[in-house]
Every structure is written in structure tokens, then in C-alpha cells.
Design a protein around this motif. Structure first.
Motif, short mmCIF file in Angstrom:
data_model
loop_
_atom_site.label_atom_id
_atom_site.label_comp_id
_atom_site.label_asym_id
_atom_site.label_seq_id
_atom_site.Cartn_x
_atom_site.Cartn_y
_atom_site.Cartn_z
N CYS A 10 0.83 -1.20 0.00
CA CYS A 10 0.00 0.00 0.00
C CYS A 10 0.87 1.26 0.00
O CYS A 10 0.57 2.22 -0.68
CB CYS A 10 -0.91 0.00 1.24
N HIS A 32 -3.51 -2.82 -8.17
CA HIS A 32 -3.50 -2.72 -6.70
C HIS A 32 -4.86 -2.27 -6.18
O HIS A 32 -5.37 -2.81 -5.21
CB HIS A 32 -2.40 -1.76 -6.23
N CYS A 36 -7.15 -4.17 -3.51
CA CYS A 36 -6.96 -3.60 -2.18
C CYS A 36 -8.11 -2.66 -1.84
O CYS A 36 -8.25 -1.58 -2.42
CB CYS A 36 -5.63 -2.85 -2.11
N CYS A 39 -7.02 0.93 -0.35
CA CYS A 39 -6.61 1.95 -1.30
C CYS A 39 -7.79 2.41 -2.17
O CYS A 39 -7.80 3.54 -2.65
CB CYS A 39 -5.45 1.46 -2.17
ZN LIG Z 1 -3.44 -0.86 -0.83
#
Ligand SMILES: [Zn+2]
Length: 84
Positions: A10, A32, A36, A39
């Protein structure tokens, strides 16, 4: 080397975030972001802030009239220097 964006942390992703925004990249399609949740939430917050900033500070372009006034003023300066 951690070239694979899926394996980046992250912190690594967030370090690149300003650059990604600057280049106008589609960050929501970033691997990502896809994997995630943290995020994704961060990006949503950033977009809300960016949207609010656009409304607070809209880009004001100078009207054409203003430039016409400036041009005619310069023209008058030139004309007056010719007489004599
Ligand atoms: Zn992340």
C-alpha cells in the motif's frame, strides 16, 4: 525488483498515487486498487476532495474582450509615437 503492481505494498502504491493522478491515468483500473479495499477507499476520498477543490477554485479563462482592450491599448501607444 517489485515490478508487478499486484505485489506492491500500500505504501508503494500510495507513493505513486500523486504521479498516477498527475498523468491522468485510470487509477480505478490499477491492479493494486482492484485487489486492495483500503486503497480503493483512499482513492474515493481523494476524488471527493479533488471534486470539491474544482468547485471551490474553478479555472477562469480571460475573456477575449480583455485581450482586445489590451491590443487596442498597445496599438494606440504605437500610433502616438509615430506623430511628431
Ligand atoms: Zn493498498
Amino acid at each position: 525488483m517489485t515490478d508487478d503492481p499486484k505485489n506492491m505494498s500500500c505504501a508503494e502504491f500510495q507513493a505513486q498515487l500523486p504521479e498516477l493522478i498527475g498523468t491522468g491515468a485510470d487509477i480505478s483500473a490499477h491492479p493494486h486498487i482492484q485487489s486492495c479495499e483500503l486503497c480503493r477507499a483512499l482513492l474515493a476520498d481523494l476524488e471527493t476532495i479533488a471534486e470539491a477543490a474544482r468547485q471551490l477554485f474553478p479555472i477562469v479563462e480571460p475573456p477575449d474582450e480583455l485581450w482586445e482592450h489590451i491590443e487596442s491599448a498597445i496599438q494606440q501607444e504605437k500610433d502616438s509615437s509615430h506623430s511628431g
